[in-house]
Motif scaffolding. Sequence first.
Motif, short mmCIF file in Angstrom:
data_model
loop_
_atom_site.label_atom_id
_atom_site.label_comp_id
_atom_site.label_asym_id
_atom_site.label_seq_id
_atom_site.Cartn_x
_atom_site.Cartn_y
_atom_site.Cartn_z
N UNK A 1 9.17 -11.41 -14.56
CA UNK A 1 8.35 -10.33 -15.11
C UNK A 1 7.07 -10.16 -14.31
N UNK A 2 6.47 -11.30 -13.92
CA UNK A 2 5.26 -11.26 -13.10
C UNK A 2 5.57 -10.67 -11.72
N UNK A 3 6.77 -10.93 -11.20
CA UNK A 3 7.17 -10.36 -9.91
C UNK A 3 7.25 -8.84 -9.99
N UNK A 4 7.83 -8.36 -11.08
CA UNK A 4 7.91 -6.91 -11.27
C UNK A 4 6.51 -6.30 -11.40
N UNK A 5 5.65 -6.99 -12.13
CA UNK A 5 4.26 -6.52 -12.28
C UNK A 5 3.54 -6.53 -10.94
N UNK A 6 3.82 -7.54 -10.12
CA UNK A 6 3.20 -7.63 -8.80
C UNK A 6 3.67 -6.50 -7.90
N UNK A 7 4.94 -6.16 -8.00
CA UNK A 7 5.49 -5.07 -7.19
C UNK A 7 4.84 -3.74 -7.55
N UNK A 8 4.63 -3.54 -8.84
CA UNK A 8 4.02 -2.29 -9.29
C UNK A 8 2.57 -2.18 -8.86
N UNK B 1 11.54 -18.74 -15.91
CA UNK B 1 12.20 -17.74 -15.07
C UNK B 1 11.85 -16.34 -15.55
N UNK B 2 11.87 -16.14 -16.86
CA UNK B 2 11.52 -14.84 -17.43
C UNK B 2 10.07 -14.48 -17.11
N UNK C 1 7.04 -14.43 -3.46
CA UNK C 1 7.06 -15.79 -3.99
C UNK C 1 7.54 -15.80 -5.44
N UNK C 2 6.97 -14.92 -6.27
CA UNK C 2 7.34 -14.88 -7.69
C UNK C 2 8.81 -14.54 -7.87
N UNK C 3 9.32 -13.65 -7.02
CA UNK C 3 10.73 -13.27 -7.13
C UNK C 3 11.64 -14.44 -6.83
#
Length: 481
Positions: free
Chosen positions: A444-451, A439-440, A460-462
């Motif tokens: 974290x990957x979702x936040x990186x993807x958003x940026x 989950x972490x 999907x990651x979120x």
Amino acid sequence: MIQSLDRLILCLGCFWIRFKKIKPVPKEGSFDPETGETGYFPMVLVQIPMCNEKEVYQTSIAAVCNLDWPKSKMLIQILDDSDDPTTQFLIKEEVHKWQQEGANIVYRHRVIRDGYKAGNLKSAMNCSYVKDYEFVAIFDADFQPTPDFLKRTVPHFKARWSFVNKDENLLTRLQNINLSFHFEVEQQVNSVFINFFGFNGTAAGGWLERTTVEDMDIAVRAHLHGWKFIFLNDVECQCELPESYEAYRKQQHRWHSGPMQLFRLCLPAIIKSKISIGKKFNLIFLFFLLRKLILPFYSFTLFCIILPMTMFIPEAELPAWVVCYIPATMSFLNILPAPKAFPFIVPYLLFENTMSVTKFNAMISGLFQLGSAYEWVVTKKSGRSSEGDLTSLVEKPKHQRGVSVPDLDEMKEEIRQQEQKVSRKKKHNRIYTKELALAFLLLTAAARSLLSAQGIHFYFLLFQGVSFLLVGLDLIGEQVE
């Protein structure tokens, strides 16, 4: 591509069966002199293996005692492997109560409890009176077959060698015969009905205690010996689904570790068997390798490891067809035979990806004989039958065939008291570290993807990360005691 093709073939087969309205046709019936009824009434042995099943034993025993079948041609075996003296006493008293009501039912308890359920069933088949019975119907302890279950299944066995199986799992355990793939969020049939290889096991070995999936084991060996299978899609039997994530997790671990154990043990026999090359290919590559090995590996590595890691490596990029189109196509094909499941497609995909951690771990442990491969935990039952379920047990008149049902109000009161006792017990949330770690990673990957403005990956990651978080904190289903 192979996975999507496999799903497509299954769906086309399912639609063809429905379009042509293909159904197994039972042989013509015969006349039973005892009851004056017309039908096929061979001797049937009904078995209920159970182990510390005090939450469900009453409803399951009541259901089988009310099977609409000539009393002199049916014997019910309650195969109790409980190690709790109180549970043993309760089950024994329930059997005695039904014996007084006129049911042909016996209680059996093993002194030496080897081999889990397969050992229990194997031991029961050694009883001298078993040879008098032509067929065996086996129900798990949480099953509630309808009174007409035998009348709807046994006629298909006349002058045939057959096997009828439908499971509460999303896919029937007999996937090797390429029947329809089911995605249904509802209680499914989980009943096994076997003409037990002449009872002596000489044809295919009988019950073996070598894996945690004894029914799949016996089915594969029967298939290798040329036995024919009949799938009765309209014959249903209520059973209980796991209510807590821990119980479901243990169940899925057993169901994905066991097939890998079986594959390792059966591979030489499959290669040496006399079945056709096509059937060998179907059994080895489609049933075992693709559905039991590749799919869990694909889901776990792609969605839980590779995709989130690419968010931290700018040079790495997964094409959209890998991330979106293939999974979407497979998911659509999975639920196509059951249109009512469409509203659940998104939570189903997220939860199945989350479960891929457990399935992947189970697959590895079963394939390489690791410590947890032979772990056997009886799926925790709650015994929460609805009033409608209980009412269905008393729809048949009490005087019919000399068998009556205990008072409905009494049964409801006992169930209510059991639920109160359970509710008073302190429950807690477990912490699943693997799921939380993923989950972490995913969040974290979702936040990186958003940026980095990769929107298609972000959503999907979120949602997948939130799904792992909910499971890791044990917020799915009921908590354990």
